[in-house]
Structures are given as structure tokens and as C-alpha cells.
Design an enzyme around this catalytic site. Structure first.
Site, short mmCIF file in Angstrom:
data_model
loop_
_atom_site.label_atom_id
_atom_site.label_comp_id
_atom_site.label_asym_id
_atom_site.label_seq_id
_atom_site.Cartn_x
_atom_site.Cartn_y
_atom_site.Cartn_z
CB THR A 34 -0.93 0.03 1.25
OG1 THR A 34 -0.14 0.26 2.41
CG2 THR A 34 -1.70 -1.27 1.40
CG ASP A 57 -2.60 9.54 3.83
OD1 ASP A 57 -2.06 9.37 4.94
OD2 ASP A 57 -2.62 10.63 3.25
CG ASN A 84 8.10 0.93 5.56
OD1 ASN A 84 9.28 0.90 5.92
ND2 ASN A 84 7.70 1.57 4.45
CB SER A 135 10.96 1.87 15.99
OG SER A 135 11.45 2.86 16.85
CE1 TYR A 149 11.91 9.44 11.57
CE2 TYR A 149 13.86 9.00 12.88
CZ TYR A 149 12.98 8.63 11.88
OH TYR A 149 13.16 7.45 11.20
CE LYS A 153 10.30 6.36 12.93
NZ LYS A 153 9.54 5.40 12.10
CB THR A 184 15.41 4.60 2.11
OG1 THR A 184 15.44 5.58 3.16
CG2 THR A 184 15.70 3.23 2.69
N1 LIG Z 1 16.27 4.98 5.98
C1 LIG Z 1 16.71 5.03 7.21
O1 LIG Z 1 17.91 5.29 7.46
C2 LIG Z 1 15.77 4.78 8.34
C3 LIG Z 1 16.33 4.65 9.64
C4 LIG Z 1 15.49 4.40 10.69
C5 LIG Z 1 14.14 4.27 10.48
N2 LIG Z 1 13.60 4.42 9.24
C6 LIG Z 1 12.15 4.27 9.07
O2 LIG Z 1 11.90 3.40 8.01
C7 LIG Z 1 10.59 3.65 7.50
C8 LIG Z 1 10.64 3.70 5.98
O3 LIG Z 1 11.39 4.84 5.61
P1 LIG Z 1 12.38 4.81 4.36
O4 LIG Z 1 13.74 4.90 4.90
O5 LIG Z 1 12.03 3.70 3.44
O6 LIG Z 1 12.05 6.25 3.73
P2 LIG Z 1 11.49 6.67 2.29
O7 LIG Z 1 12.30 6.03 1.23
O8 LIG Z 1 11.43 8.15 2.35
O9 LIG Z 1 10.02 6.06 2.25
C9 LIG Z 1 9.05 6.57 3.08
C10 LIG Z 1 7.72 5.91 2.70
O10 LIG Z 1 6.70 6.32 3.64
C11 LIG Z 1 5.58 6.69 2.87
N3 LIG Z 1 4.68 7.61 3.54
C12 LIG Z 1 4.96 8.83 4.07
N4 LIG Z 1 3.84 9.37 4.58
C13 LIG Z 1 2.84 8.47 4.36
C14 LIG Z 1 1.46 8.44 4.64
N5 LIG Z 1 0.83 9.46 5.26
N6 LIG Z 1 0.73 7.34 4.28
C15 LIG Z 1 1.32 6.31 3.65
N7 LIG Z 1 2.62 6.29 3.32
C16 LIG Z 1 3.37 7.37 3.68
C17 LIG Z 1 6.16 7.30 1.60
O11 LIG Z 1 5.16 7.34 0.60
P3 LIG Z 1 5.05 8.58 -0.45
O12 LIG Z 1 5.83 8.14 -1.63
O13 LIG Z 1 3.59 8.69 -0.68
O14 LIG Z 1 5.62 9.79 0.23
C18 LIG Z 1 7.27 6.30 1.31
O15 LIG Z 1 6.76 5.17 0.65
C19 LIG Z 1 10.13 4.96 8.15
O16 LIG Z 1 9.25 4.67 9.23
C20 LIG Z 1 11.42 5.54 8.70
O17 LIG Z 1 11.20 6.40 9.81
C21 LIG Z 1 14.41 4.67 8.16
#
Ligand SMILES: NC(=O)c1ccc[n+]([C@@H]2O[C@H](COP(=O)([O-])OP(=O)(O)OC[C@H]3O[C@@H](n4cnc5c(N)ncnc54)[C@H](OP(=O)(O)O)[C@@H]3O)[C@@H](O)[C@H]2O)c1
Length: 284
Positions: A34, A57, A84, A135, A149, A153, A184
Site C-alpha cells: 500500500t 494514507d 513502515n 521504529s 522524529y 519513534k 532509502t
Molecule cells: N532509511 C533510514 O535510514 C531509516 C532509519 C530508521 C528508520 N527508518 C524508518 O523506516 C521507515 C521507511 O522509511 P524509508 O527509509 O524507506 O524512507 P522513504 O524512502 O522516504 O520512504 C518513506 C515511505 O513512507 C511513505 N509515507 C509517508 N507518509 C505516508 C502516509 N501518510 N501514508 C502512507 N505512506 C506514507 C512514503 O510514501 P510517499 O511516496 O507517498 O511519500 C514512502 O513510501 C520509516 O518509518 C522511517 O522512519 C528509516
């Protein structure tokens, strides 16, 4: 693959969500992938017999319910939910507006709550399920520029940890994932919003910190495809961990926090332990 499960993943249009969807499909599972834009999810993941893409969403409870209903209509059950979706409101506390604080919480905290609230009745009826919540090490260790943030978390951590015993009698488990830095799109302008600098006292540190964070974009050490494969493996194990440190930096953060807490418990042990009413039994 022996045990085919039905997964529901939020934020599957890019980043970790896309990789988790791919890894679950590759392991032989069915996935409801989704995102705010379902077409974007389809484009990112590609076609697959066991894939349903749906608009979801996380900040829209009615839309969440529609997607969960569609998942059950297609596959009959939901075994693994992956909370996620997330974003990053960065900045010094005094410069992040109250509105941006609310927005951070709406997505990172209330979003997972909305989705889990819609999925738990399905899992309770099945008497089984796993709620995975992504998280962060920022849910374990706070740092400057990350108050919003980290608050979101840390809140997720407390929520998931408290939910665990509530749903355990129904055969439902929880798993928190604390990634370190993964490559990412999180640090791009599509996912990170920097507070407007408004206070001179913070100006120089803001400039340096934004430069450091933007410089990290695209250079993070963690490979989200590897995280996704490991996550699918752990989710399929007999005892999925309650907390999983994802990445070598995350393991370090866990150790640092654990040692810090022990040192803090020790530092004032006598004073901390001297606060009971004089007439209260020692074990009350
Ligand atoms: N990357 C890291 O280093 C890291 C580290 C620790 C934790 N995390 C966590 O990992 C998770 C995934 O992040 P990511 O690193 O993959 O970042 P990302 O590449 O920026 O992806 C974020 C995703 O969240 C979606 N999203 C944002 N707001 C939303 C909403 N209201 N409803 C549904 N989807 C929504 C985005 O969709 P859209 O395309 O619609 O915006 C996108 O698919 C997050 O919870 C983040 O906090 C990431």
C-alpha cells in the site's frame, strides 16, 4: 517456502517498503502493498500473482479501513502487518512549528495506530498475527535536531511494548525494528522537512547540521534490500524478536543505551531507593 503468509505493508511505493514487499514476494508470500499513490506502488514493485496494491494514507482512518477490507476480500486474512510508512521533520525544537510537530506525530505515531487498529480485529479472529513496526535507533537514543522524529519513534516503542501483552492471548505478536542509517529516500526532500531557521542563536548549528544530514543522503551504509530479506526471515521464525537492531550502527546504539541506563540506575541507587513512605513495607 513452506508457510505462505499474507503481508500488508504501508509506504510500499519507495524505500524500505518497496524492498520489504519484494522480499516477501520472493519468499513466496502474498503481499498487500500500500501507499498514498497505489499506481506508484505498482510501478515500484512490478506485477505479481500474489500482489495486491492498494491506496492507503496512514493518516486517513477511513481509507485505511477500505484498504484492509480489500486485503481481506482478496486473500482472506492478514498474517503480517508492516507499519513502515514514515517521514522526518528535522530541526531544533524551538524552530519546529507546533503544526510540524503535529504532522510528524500524525504520520509516524498515529499512522501506525490507525493501521493496527484496523488490522487487529482480523488477527484476533484468526487467533494469530504479527505486527511489525519500523521504529528507528531514534526510538532508543535521542539526539539534537531530532526532537520531533525521536519523540514519534520513542512513542511507537512504548505503544508497541505495551500492546504486546494485550494481544498475546490471541496469538498475536509484535516486533519493533530499529534501523540505523539505510540508503532509502528518507533524507530527500520528498521525506525530510527541515524547519525554517528563525532564531539567530541556532543559525550556525542549523547550517552545519543541515549540511551534514543532506550530505548523508545517498551515502548511508545500510542496504534496505538486505534489511528486507532479514526481516522476512525473522518474521517467519518461531520466535520473532520483540526488538530487532537492524544494522551494525543499531547494535551499537542498543549497547550504548543499555550501558547508559545501567550507569544511570547505579549513579544514585541509594537516593533512588530511599523514596518510600517510612511506614510502607519494603516491597510495596
Ligand atoms: N532509511 C533510514 O535510514 C531509516 C532509519 C530508521 C528508520 N527508518 C524508518 O523506516 C521507515 C521507511 O522509511 P524509508 O527509509 O524507506 O524512507 P522513504 O524512502 O522516504 O520512504 C518513506 C515511505 O513512507 C511513505 N509515507 C509517508 N507518509 C505516508 C502516509 N501518510 N501514508 C502512507 N505512506 C506514507 C512514503 O510514501 P510517499 O511516496 O507517498 O511519500 C514512502 O513510501 C520509516 O518509518 C522511517 O522512519 C528509516
Amino acid at each position: 517456502m513452506t508457510d505462505k503468509k499474507v503481508w500488508l505493508v504501508t509506504g510500499a511505493g519507495r524505500g524500505m517498503g518497496t524492498e520489504i514487499t519484494r522480499a516477501a514476494l520472493a519468499a513466496g508470500h502474498a503481499v498487500v502493498a500500500t501507499g498514498r499513490n497505489a499506481e506508484r506502488v505498482t510501478t515500484a514493485v512490478g506485477a505479481h500473482d500474489d500482489l495486491l496494491t492498494a491506496a492507503l494514507d496512514v493518516t486517513d482512518p477511513a481509507g485505511v479501513q477500505t484498504a484492509v477490507d480489500a486485503a481481506v476480500a482478496r486473500f482472506g486474512r492478514i498474517d503480517v502487518l508492516v507499519n513502515n510508512a514514515g517521514n522526518f521533520y528535522a530541526g531544533f525544537f524551538e524552530e519546529i512549528t507546533p503544526e510540524d510537530y503535529q504532522a510528524q506525530m500524525e504520520t509516524n505515531l498515529f499512522g501506525p495506530l490507525n493501521v493496527t487498529r484496523a488490522v487487529l480485529p482480523v488477527m484476533r479472529a484468526q487467533r494469530s498475527g504479527l505486527v511489525v513496526t519500523i521504529s528507528s535507533t531514534a526510538g532508543i537514543v535521542g539526539q539534537e535536531f531530532c526532537t520531533a522524529y525521536a519523540a514519534s519513534k520513542f512513542a511507537l516503542e512504548g505503544w508497541s511494548e505495551s500492546l504486546t501483552p494485550e494481544v498475546a492471548p490471541f496469538g498475536i505478536r509484535t516486533m519493533l525494528v530499529e534501523p540505523g542509517f539505510f540508503r532509502t529516500e528518507l533524507l530527500t526532500q520528498d521525506s525530510t522537512r527541515y524547519a525554517e531557521p528563525t532564531i539567530a542563536d541556532y543559525a550556525e548549528r542549523t547550517r552545519q547540521t543541515v549540511t551534514a544530514w543532506t550530505g548523508m543522503n545517498g551515502r548511508q551504509g545500510g542496504d534496505p534490500a538486505k534489511l528486507a530479506r532479514a526481516l522476512v526471515q525473522l518474521a517467519g521464525s518461531a520466535e520473532p524478536p520483540l526488538r530487532w537492531a537492524a544494522g551494525v550502527d543499531a547494535v551499537g546504539a542498543f549497547e550504548q543505551k543499555a550501558q547508559q541506563l545501567l550507569a544511570q540506575a547505579d549513579a544514585h541507587r541509594e537516593l533512588s531507593s530511599s523514596l518510600a513512605h517510612d511506614d510502607t513495607p519494603a516491597n510495596a
